[in-house]
Design a protein around this motif. Structure first.
Motif, short mmCIF file in Angstrom:
data_model
loop_
_atom_site.label_atom_id
_atom_site.label_comp_id
_atom_site.label_asym_id
_atom_site.label_seq_id
_atom_site.Cartn_x
_atom_site.Cartn_y
_atom_site.Cartn_z
N ILE A 21 0.86 -1.19 0.00
CA ILE A 21 0.00 0.00 0.00
C ILE A 21 0.89 1.23 0.00
N GLU A 22 0.58 2.13 -0.91
CA GLU A 22 1.29 3.39 -1.00
C GLU A 22 0.31 4.51 -0.63
N VAL A 23 0.71 5.36 0.31
CA VAL A 23 -0.13 6.49 0.70
C VAL A 23 0.14 7.63 -0.28
N ARG A 29 -2.91 3.76 -2.92
CA ARG A 29 -2.81 2.83 -4.04
C ARG A 29 -2.45 1.47 -3.45
N ALA A 30 -3.26 0.46 -3.76
CA ALA A 30 -3.02 -0.89 -3.25
C ALA A 30 -2.61 -1.80 -4.41
N GLN A 37 -3.19 -3.09 -9.56
CA GLN A 37 -3.27 -1.94 -8.67
C GLN A 37 -4.64 -1.29 -8.74
N LYS A 38 -5.08 -0.75 -7.60
CA LYS A 38 -6.30 0.05 -7.52
C LYS A 38 -6.01 1.25 -6.64
N GLU A 39 -6.60 2.39 -7.02
CA GLU A 39 -6.47 3.59 -6.20
C GLU A 39 -7.80 3.89 -5.54
N ILE A 44 -6.56 5.37 5.42
CA ILE A 44 -6.52 4.16 6.23
C ILE A 44 -6.99 4.52 7.63
N THR A 45 -7.93 3.74 8.15
CA THR A 45 -8.44 4.02 9.50
C THR A 45 -7.93 3.03 10.53
N ARG A 46 -7.69 1.78 10.11
CA ARG A 46 -7.15 0.79 11.05
C ARG A 46 -6.58 -0.39 10.27
N ILE A 47 -5.65 -1.08 10.94
CA ILE A 47 -5.00 -2.26 10.38
C ILE A 47 -5.05 -3.35 11.43
#
Length: 60
Positions: A21-23, A29-30, A37-39, A44-47
């Motif tokens: 995952i790129e912020v 972008r995952a 890839q999807k944007e 992100i709220t939690r992992i």
């Protein structure tokens, strides 16, 4: 390998087998294990590393 699934805060599955995952400035972008890839516009709220889940709050 340690893949995770990407979910909306509401619990909807957005993407499976995410390995990177790129912020971005306006979202994330995952990338999955097949290099697809999807944007997403949001944040992100939690992992949850135990359950391999990443949650995002989308703006869409």
């Amino acid at each position: 390998m340690c893949e995770s699934n990407l979910y909306s805060e509401g619990g909807d599955l957005l993407m499976e087998d995410v390995i990177f995952i790129e912020v971005l400035e306006d979202g994330i972008r995952a990338t999955d294990i097949l290099d697809s890839q999807k944007e997403f516009h949001g944040k992100i709220t939690r992992i949850d590393l135990d359950k391999h889940r990443i949650y995002i709050e989308t703006e869409d």
